[in-house]
Design a protein around this motif. Structure first.
Motif, short mmCIF file in Angstrom:
data_model
loop_
_atom_site.label_atom_id
_atom_site.label_comp_id
_atom_site.label_asym_id
_atom_site.label_seq_id
_atom_site.Cartn_x
_atom_site.Cartn_y
_atom_site.Cartn_z
N ALA A 209 -3.77 -0.75 -9.17
CA ALA A 209 -3.96 0.65 -9.52
C ALA A 209 -2.68 1.42 -9.23
N TYR A 210 -2.19 2.17 -10.23
CA TYR A 210 -0.97 2.98 -10.09
C TYR A 210 -1.28 4.38 -10.57
N LEU A 211 -0.97 5.37 -9.73
CA LEU A 211 -1.15 6.78 -10.09
C LEU A 211 0.13 7.53 -9.74
N ARG A 212 0.43 8.54 -10.55
CA ARG A 212 1.60 9.38 -10.25
C ARG A 212 1.24 10.84 -10.43
N TYR A 213 1.57 11.64 -9.42
CA TYR A 213 1.48 13.09 -9.52
C TYR A 213 2.87 13.63 -9.19
N ALA A 214 3.65 13.98 -10.22
CA ALA A 214 5.05 14.39 -10.06
C ALA A 214 5.81 13.25 -9.38
N ASP A 215 6.29 13.48 -8.13
CA ASP A 215 7.05 12.43 -7.45
C ASP A 215 6.23 11.71 -6.40
N ASP A 216 4.90 11.99 -6.34
CA ASP A 216 4.01 11.29 -5.42
C ASP A 216 3.35 10.12 -6.15
N ILE A 217 3.45 8.90 -5.56
CA ILE A 217 2.97 7.69 -6.22
C ILE A 217 1.94 7.01 -5.33
N PHE A 218 0.87 6.54 -5.97
CA PHE A 218 -0.21 5.83 -5.29
C PHE A 218 -0.30 4.43 -5.88
N ILE A 219 -0.30 3.42 -5.03
CA ILE A 219 -0.47 2.02 -5.44
C ILE A 219 -1.60 1.43 -4.62
N ALA A 220 -2.54 0.76 -5.26
CA ALA A 220 -3.65 0.08 -4.57
C ALA A 220 -3.83 -1.30 -5.18
N ALA A 221 -3.86 -2.32 -4.33
CA ALA A 221 -3.99 -3.70 -4.77
C ALA A 221 -5.07 -4.40 -3.95
N ARG A 222 -5.44 -5.59 -4.40
CA ARG A 222 -6.48 -6.34 -3.70
C ARG A 222 -5.95 -7.01 -2.44
N THR A 223 -4.67 -7.32 -2.44
CA THR A 223 -4.08 -7.98 -1.27
C THR A 223 -2.76 -7.31 -0.92
N PRO A 224 -2.32 -7.43 0.33
CA PRO A 224 -1.00 -6.88 0.69
C PRO A 224 0.13 -7.48 -0.13
N GLU A 225 0.00 -8.77 -0.49
CA GLU A 225 1.06 -9.42 -1.28
C GLU A 225 1.16 -8.78 -2.67
N GLU A 226 0.03 -8.51 -3.29
CA GLU A 226 0.05 -7.86 -4.61
C GLU A 226 0.63 -6.45 -4.49
N ARG A 227 0.29 -5.76 -3.42
CA ARG A 227 0.84 -4.41 -3.21
C ARG A 227 2.35 -4.46 -3.03
N ASP A 228 2.84 -5.41 -2.24
CA ASP A 228 4.28 -5.52 -2.02
C ASP A 228 5.00 -5.85 -3.32
N ALA A 229 4.40 -6.71 -4.14
CA ALA A 229 5.01 -7.06 -5.42
C ALA A 229 5.08 -5.83 -6.33
N ALA A 230 4.03 -5.01 -6.31
CA ALA A 230 4.03 -3.78 -7.11
C ALA A 230 5.10 -2.82 -6.62
N GLU A 231 5.28 -2.72 -5.31
CA GLU A 231 6.33 -1.87 -4.77
C GLU A 231 7.71 -2.35 -5.22
N ALA A 232 7.89 -3.66 -5.26
CA ALA A 232 9.17 -4.20 -5.70
C ALA A 232 9.43 -3.85 -7.16
N ARG A 233 8.38 -3.96 -8.00
CA ARG A 233 8.54 -3.58 -9.42
C ARG A 233 8.86 -2.09 -9.54
N LEU A 234 8.22 -1.29 -8.69
CA LEU A 234 8.48 0.15 -8.71
C LEU A 234 9.94 0.43 -8.35
N GLY A 235 10.47 -0.24 -7.31
CA GLY A 235 11.85 -0.03 -6.91
C GLY A 235 12.83 -0.36 -8.02
N GLU A 236 12.56 -1.47 -8.76
CA GLU A 236 13.44 -1.86 -9.86
C GLU A 236 13.37 -0.84 -11.00
#
Length: 663
Positions: A209-236
């Motif tokens: 799950a990815y949500l954005r309100y202006a510059d505030d971003i919300f990420i929710a995943a089923r596991t910490p590993e999936e969340r970390d991978a989503a954060e990495a994609r976000l950084g790129e």
């Protein structure tokens, strides 16, 4: 992309609409700019080639130890920026994904928090709350310019780019930042959304799950590993936009059932919780609590006590009809007093009236006139057997710049044709709805002819040819409409007027006149001139725009009312009289019955409950739709059509005199 109608990037209507919005939002103090007077200055500035923006008035805002530059455009350029906001929003909305909740119509921090709650409830409990570092100040202007080029006409892109690059007057010094768009400007929020379109697209999928309100971003995943991978994609993805995450504000946690705070709201897997205090709490408490003055079980409740929804305002809608010749109207101690000679016929509190309709020769005092003007009560005058011919409306002339925007609009042949086509399109759509489910072979033939005409509207090259199509469809429509009448003595053998030749035509003409008076009044109330039309030509003493805008509502409102009146046996064929001219008109007793039924019909919620608007409020919504076009808030005229005003469910086996359910 549609070609621009002229070389000017913004039309007069858009500038006037922007000035009016700014005037409403600006406090009334001695330093308040005269926004409407600045419209001409804004037009002159837009005529410059190239456009040179005025310096921005800037200051530094310290928020939690962090400095941000906030800037405001000078008044003339602020009008230009405000005029660009609706254009930007319309162009950007189709490109924004559902995950974007900031600065969009119908979305807010509450909708973002609700979606976060749903994500947690669906089992995505590894959460990251992130913030983009200096989002507005880090935007690459050339990347933004390229994104805007895919959404807007070139002249608008260049205008926006010039405004973005305006110099800042900060602490008495002139500076020219090479990056970013300052906070505080009207165009900054939609431009920030436009900049992140590709970012939002890249973050979709991957069962996160990815949500954005202006510059505030919300990420929710089923596991910490999936969340970390989503954060990495976000950084790129952020790096490709020259952006980065502000790590000192990042929060990572696993939802364990305890509520957490997101965008100022308390959220868990069951919903969103909000602390309500002060005046808002009192207001909500009153709304949900029992009304002390309410009758038991809702008996006698006015339809206007129900919430009519945001698209319709709440109105009293009490009408005084004067149908007897020789009456005299005056005011005394807040009452309208109706007299027949020296005898008092009726007394009505002035504050309870919304309009007065004079349908017979009557006289009134100067106090009555001034009272109506002071309380904003329009007085409409009808001549003969129901033809509207004039009105008294309070408030004087509308704002002259608004009128100028309206006249400029109808003077453009291309835009006038588009508006006229929208009106005819809405009328033919209403005809097809009115004749839906009619089983008679004649009605089906009429529907097919209307459908063919509807499909050919795009061929019309001017208002005259559009009126030709509309006339052909109207002739077919009345042939089908005749099959909906199930009362002997009210047969319709073609539409006749001036004079009407039979009872059903008499009722139709009278209902159309009442509807015309309603539309004329609401146009004046919204500050529009009812005379310059787009479909009907301008004639002396004829409010052509009012005639234009009632076209679909002749079918939806007036015809539905007349059918209910006839098929429910509220009037009888012997309640009409034939005059020496050959015209057939209602008797006085019949007109009283019709007016009482009309008032009840016009104020009844069309859906019968919460959130449904009455026919009268539908007329008001049509006038407001035209106002939005005049003020440049939209390019297209969209007249609201309500299916619930039409009840076409019939029993083909019923005898001819079976009553029709009342709309």
């Amino acid at each position: 992309m549609a070609p621009e109608p002229s070389s000017a990037p913004l039309r007069l209507q858009q500038l006037v609409g922007a000035a009016e919005r700014l005037a409403r939002r600006t406090p009334t103090d001695a330093n308040r700019p005269d926004w409407l007077a600045l419209v001409e200055q804004a037009r002159d500035r837009l005529a410059q080639r190239p456009f040179v923006p005025l310096p921005l008035d800037a200051f530094v805002l310290v928020d939690n130890g962090k400095e941000r530059i906030v800037a405001s455009a000078r008044p003339a350029d602020r009008i230009i920026e405000e005029a660009l906001v609706p254009i930007l929003n319309r162009a950007l909305e189709p490109a924004l994904l559902p995950c974007v909740h900031g600065y969009r119509p119908g979305r807010s921090t509450v909708t973002a928090a609700a979606e976060a709650s749903q994500a947690v409830g669906a089992g995505r409990r590894s959460i990251a709350l992130l913030d983009v570092a200096d989002y507005y100040g880090s935007i690459d202007r050339e990347i933004l310019r390229a994104k805007l080029a895919a959404l807007l006409a070139p002249s608008l892109v260049e205008l926006l780019h010039a405004l973005i690059c305006a110099p800042l007057c900060l602490r008495g010094e002139m500076i020219r930042p090479s990056l970013g768009i300052p906070l505080g400007r009207a165009v900054s929020p939609p431009l920030a959304n436009a900049y992140a379109v590709d970012l939002d697209a890249e973050m979709q999928g991957h069962d996160v799950a990815y949500l954005r309100y202006a510059d505030d971003i919300f990420i929710a995943a089923r596991t910490p590993e999936e969340r970390d991978a989503a954060e990495a994609r976000l950084g790129e993805a952020l790096a490709r936009l020259a952006l980065r995450v502000r790590h000192d504000k990042t929060r990572r946690f696993c939802f364990d059932g305890s509520p957490f705070v997101y965008l100022g709201h308390t959220v868990d897997d069951r919903g969103v919780y909000e602390r309500i205090t002060g005046a808002r709490l009192e207001r909500l408490t009153r709304a949900i609590g029992p009304r002390r003055d309410a009758p038991p079980d809702g008996a006698g409740t006015s339809p206007h006590e129900a919430d009519a929804g945001e698209c319709f305002p709440s109105l009293r809608q009490h009408t005084l009809y004067v149908t007897e010749p020789g009456l005299y109207l005056r005011t005394s101690q807040g009452l309208v007093i109706v007299q027949r000679g020296k005898d008092v016929v009726r007394e009505i509190p002035l504050h309870r009236l919304d309009r007065v309709l004079i349908l017979a020769g009557a006289s009134f005092s100067s106090g009555f006139v001034s009272g109506c003007v002071y309380h904003g009560i329009p007085v409409l005058f009808f001549v003969g057997k129901g033809k509207a011919y004039g009105s008294l409306v309070s408030g004087g002339m509308p704002n002259p710049l608004r009128l100028r925007a309206q006249y400029d609009l109808v003077a453009d042949p291309h835009r006038r044709l588009a508006l006229a086509r929208a009106i005819v399109d809405a009328k033919l759509s209403a005809m097809l709805r009115r004749l839906a489910n009619a089983n008679a072979e004649l009605a089906e033939a009429a529907r097919e002819r209307i459908r063919q005409t509807h499909a050919a509207l795009h061929r019309a090259t001017d208002a005259e040819s559009l009126r030709g199509y509309e006339g052909a469809a109207t002739k077919a429509y009345y042939e089908g409409f005749a099959t909906r009448i199930r009362r002997q003595g009210f047969e319709l053998h073609g539409r006749t007027r001036r004079p009407p030749r039979d009872p059903i035509n008499s009722l139709l003409s009278f209902a159309y006149s009442l509807l015309f008076g309603e539309m004329q009044t609401v146009l004046l109330a919204h500050g529009l001139d009812p005379h310059p039309g787009v479909l009907h030509d301008l004639h002396r003493n004829h409010p052509a725009l009012a005639s234009d805008l009632i076209e679909p509502y002749r079918i939806l409102v007036a015809d539905s009312f007349v059918l209910a009146l006839v098929n429910n046996r509220q009037v009888a064929p012997d309640g009409f009289e034939r005059h020496a001219t050959g015209g057939v008109y209602m008797t006085r007793d019949t007109s009283r019955v019709v007016l009482a039924a009309y008032e009840s019909f016009m104020d009844r919620p069309s859906g019968g409950g919460r959130g449904s608007g009455s026919p009268r409020l539908l007329i008001d919504a049509a006038a407001r739709a035209m106002l939005r076009v005049v003020l440049g808030e939209t390019d297209d005229l969209v007249l609201p059509l309500a299916d619930r005003l039409i009840d076409n469910q019939t029993n083909p086996d019923s005898p001819p005199d079976t009553e029709e359910p009342q709309p």
